[in-house]
Design an enzyme around this catalytic site. Structure first.
Site, PDB file in Angstrom:
ATOM      1  N   LYS A 174       0.869  -1.191   0.000  1.00 43.03           N
ATOM      2  CA  LYS A 174       0.000   0.000   0.000  1.00 43.03           C
ATOM      3  C   LYS A 174       0.899   1.233   0.000  1.00 43.03           C
ATOM      4  O   LYS A 174       1.928   1.252   0.656  1.00 43.03           O
ATOM      5  CB  LYS A 174      -0.846   0.042   1.273  1.00 43.03           C
ATOM      6  CG  LYS A 174      -1.620  -1.223   1.566  1.00 43.03           C
ATOM      7  CD  LYS A 174      -2.206  -1.147   2.987  1.00 43.03           C
ATOM      8  CE  LYS A 174      -2.544  -2.522   3.528  1.00 43.03           C
ATOM      9  NZ  LYS A 174      -2.720  -2.550   4.975  1.00 43.03           N
TER      10      LYS A 174
ATOM     11  N   ARG B 119     -11.644  -7.039  13.549  1.00 41.40           N
ATOM     12  CA  ARG B 119     -12.765  -6.117  13.633  1.00 41.40           C
ATOM     13  C   ARG B 119     -14.013  -6.843  13.162  1.00 41.40           C
ATOM     14  O   ARG B 119     -14.680  -7.500  13.925  1.00 41.40           O
ATOM     15  CB  ARG B 119     -12.504  -4.866  12.779  1.00 41.40           C
ATOM     16  CG  ARG B 119     -11.543  -3.910  13.410  1.00 41.40           C
ATOM     17  CD  ARG B 119     -10.925  -2.971  12.432  1.00 41.40           C
ATOM     18  NE  ARG B 119     -10.041  -3.684  11.532  1.00 41.40           N
ATOM     19  CZ  ARG B 119      -9.093  -3.112  10.804  1.00 41.40           C
ATOM     20  NH1 ARG B 119      -8.955  -1.817  10.824  1.00 41.40           N
ATOM     21  NH2 ARG B 119      -8.307  -3.836  10.040  1.00 41.40           N
TER      22      ARG B 119
END
Ligand code: ADP
Length: 159
Positions: free
Chosen positions: A43, A92
């Site tokens: 990224k 999450r």
């Protein structure tokens, strides 16, 4: 007695309160938690490894139980270098699960002696990610409460 060392790897681009929540939980499982910033990140990072490390240092301080490192190459190799027997990851939503499962199983194959443990942050951070925080900050939205104040200021300066 041997010290139990955990490795908490991530991009931390930038550090969020979700990361800090996971870190404080990991602290209960190990004598030392090494925060490890991934250098070979595909990224495009917003902050350099040095900046990310500085931001973490500003918050966690110079605690010998919480060293901050960066690494490139295989995670399990770095874990062995720092004598970690645990790799800590945060979960999450279900969407995290598939990727994390693959990584954990691959790492187990590469280094059977290292266990990956998944921790859940407080519900209020369950939607917090560095990516979303950057998006909101870029559009001049308020990220107070989602990241430490010093990180919020750096985000403001960056955008
Ligand atoms: P990566 O690019 O390796 O996913 P991140 O910095 O995005 O690195 O995250 C590092 C770790 O922290 C990951 O395991 C991620 O799931 C976890 N994490 C990040 N934010 C949260 C949060 N709000 N709640 C729980 N875990 C989180």
């Amino acid at each position: 007695m041997a010290q139990r060392v955990a490795l908490y790897p991530g991009s931390f681009d930038p550090l969020t309160n979700g990361h800090l929540d996971i870190l404080s939980r990991a602290r209960r499982l190990a004598d030392r938690v090494v925060m490890a910033i991934v250098e070979n990140d595909s990224k495009e990072p917003l902050f350099s490894v040095e900046e990310r490390s500085e931001m973490i240092r500003e918050i966690v301080g110079d605690d010998p139980a919480l060293p901050i490192r960066s690494f490139s190459g295989l995670l399990v190799d770095f874990a062995q270098e720092v004598e970690a027997t645990l790799i800590v990851r945060g979960l999450r939503a279900v969407s995290d699960y598939e990727y994390e499962l693959q990584m954990a199983l691959m790492n187990r194959r590469l280094a059977p002696g290292i266990e990956t443990v998944f921790l859940m942050a407080k519900e209020e951070y369950s939607y917090v990610s560095s990516r979303l925080v950057k998006e909101v900050a870029k559009l001049k939205g308020d990220v107070t409460g989602l990241v430490p104040n010093s990180v919020r200021i750096r985000l403001q300066q960056r955008f």
